[in-house]
Write a protein that holds these residues in place. Sequence first.
Motif, PDB file in Angstrom:
ATOM      1  N   ASP A   8      24.851  27.689  20.657  1.00 46.49           N
ATOM      2  CA  ASP A   8      25.913  27.561  21.643  1.00 46.49           C
ATOM      3  C   ASP A   8      26.691  28.873  21.700  1.00 46.49           C
ATOM      4  O   ASP A   8      27.462  29.191  20.791  1.00 46.49           O
ATOM      5  CB  ASP A   8      26.826  26.398  21.258  1.00 46.49           C
ATOM      6  N   LEU A   9      26.492  29.653  22.763  1.00 42.47           N
ATOM      7  CA  LEU A   9      27.161  30.946  22.881  1.00 42.47           C
ATOM      8  C   LEU A   9      28.671  30.803  22.973  1.00 42.47           C
ATOM      9  O   LEU A   9      29.406  31.668  22.489  1.00 42.47           O
ATOM     10  CB  LEU A   9      26.619  31.701  24.097  1.00 42.47           C
ATOM     11  N   ASP A  10      29.131  29.721  23.590  1.00 41.30           N
ATOM     12  CA  ASP A  10      30.576  29.500  23.676  1.00 41.30           C
ATOM     13  C   ASP A  10      31.177  29.309  22.289  1.00 41.30           C
ATOM     14  O   ASP A  10      32.243  29.854  21.968  1.00 41.30           O
ATOM     15  CB  ASP A  10      30.872  28.287  24.552  1.00 41.30           C
ATOM     16  N   LEU A  11      30.508  28.530  21.446  1.00 45.76           N
ATOM     17  CA  LEU A  11      30.992  28.307  20.083  1.00 45.76           C
ATOM     18  C   LEU A  11      30.926  29.592  19.267  1.00 45.76           C
ATOM     19  O   LEU A  11      31.843  29.903  18.495  1.00 45.76           O
ATOM     20  CB  LEU A  11      30.174  27.207  19.410  1.00 45.76           C
ATOM     21  N   ILE A  12      29.837  30.356  19.431  1.00 47.18           N
ATOM     22  CA  ILE A  12      29.699  31.621  18.709  1.00 47.18           C
ATOM     23  C   ILE A  12      30.822  32.585  19.085  1.00 47.18           C
ATOM     24  O   ILE A  12      31.458  33.204  18.227  1.00 47.18           O
ATOM     25  CB  ILE A  12      28.321  32.251  18.993  1.00 47.18           C
ATOM     26  N   THR A  13      31.090  32.689  20.383  1.00 50.94           N
ATOM     27  CA  THR A  13      32.156  33.584  20.837  1.00 50.94           C
ATOM     28  C   THR A  13      33.524  33.092  20.393  1.00 50.94           C
ATOM     29  O   THR A  13      34.395  33.886  20.016  1.00 50.94           O
ATOM     30  CB  THR A  13      32.111  33.709  22.372  1.00 50.94           C
ATOM     31  N   SER A  14      33.719  31.767  20.429  1.00 48.58           N
ATOM     32  CA  SER A  14      35.000  31.205  19.994  1.00 48.58           C
ATOM     33  C   SER A  14      35.253  31.500  18.516  1.00 48.58           C
ATOM     34  O   SER A  14      36.375  31.872  18.134  1.00 48.58           O
ATOM     35  CB  SER A  14      35.011  29.693  20.240  1.00 48.58           C
ATOM     36  N   CYS A  15      34.226  31.353  17.681  1.00 46.66           N
ATOM     37  CA  CYS A  15      34.382  31.665  16.256  1.00 46.66           C
ATOM     38  C   CYS A  15      34.691  33.142  16.057  1.00 46.66           C
ATOM     39  O   CYS A  15      35.537  33.508  15.226  1.00 46.66           O
ATOM     40  CB  CYS A  15      33.111  31.293  15.499  1.00 46.66           C
ATOM     41  N   ALA A  16      34.018  33.999  16.824  1.00 41.22           N
ATOM     42  CA  ALA A  16      34.235  35.434  16.672  1.00 41.22           C
ATOM     43  C   ALA A  16      35.654  35.837  17.070  1.00 41.22           C
ATOM     44  O   ALA A  16      36.263  36.713  16.443  1.00 41.22           O
ATOM     45  CB  ALA A  16      33.220  36.207  17.511  1.00 41.22           C
ATOM     46  N   GLU A  17      36.215  35.194  18.094  1.00 45.90           N
ATOM     47  CA  GLU A  17      37.530  35.583  18.591  1.00 45.90           C
ATOM     48  C   GLU A  17      38.667  34.948  17.794  1.00 45.90           C
ATOM     49  O   GLU A  17      39.737  35.546  17.651  1.00 45.90           O
ATOM     50  CB  GLU A  17      37.658  35.190  20.066  1.00 45.90           C
TER      51      GLU A  17
END
Length: 269
Positions: A8-17
């Motif tokens: 899930d790219l949205d979850l990956i980006t959310s964790c990174a931010e």
Amino acid sequence: MIAEHIPDLDLITSCAERQDSVFSRASPWTKLILLILIVLTITLTSNLFILSALYALILLCCIAAGLPMKKIIAWYAMPVIFVLSLVGILVWTEPGVPLFTIPLGVFDLTLTDQGVILVVTLLIKALISVTFSLFFLMTTKYAHFSAMVSRLFPSPLDQVFLLAYRFLFLTLAMAASLLKAVRSRGGGLIRSIQVQGRLFAGIFGLVFIRSFERAERVEKAMVARGYNGSLSANTKIPGPGIAGYFLICAGCSAVLLILWISPHAAGWW
């Protein structure tokens, strides 16, 4: 999210931010160099003890960083299927102590202990690379990641990479909405592939057509706002600290040691 086993790219980006741990505050250059060293390590050695220790260390780092381990384990489905499909034939040709044989009339398929070791080794190598890649993405902010791409890749490769990464979110969201529409009308992924293959072929074809149309609209909107073929990222990337340089030196030393003791070391010197 399209499916549980697809990252899930949205979850990956959310964790990174949103993540705030010692790993997210570490220099992205340190993590990138460690990723390169890890890829070199799993390429140079097939020692199960070294690979298992490295995999356990990466898992501990993911847990310490507070990453969603249940999601990461669910995302293992794709690399596991890829490895099993890759070695599905090779595993029966490995010499070693026979474990069991499947008679097929014309010839027999024999599974040996070395065949099992081959599968386990390739699985651990794949999981190491996938896990640390996810760790790198989920602990590195997008601004730093895009700035690294701008500095590492020449033009226009950096533009292609950055625009493709941004547009990938739109394509996945479009595919997810279409699949949700199919499920709301009684369709299912497995059932529809078996019974309604033409329907799903049309759905994915429609996704690509709409993606091209959306890409044209996005390109026109960007040109109207001053885009001239260069999407620069001027974010300052923090450099490695003392701990970062220590990890890099330790990683380089470990790779050189593995290269020295490797049975194929003679071909490198």
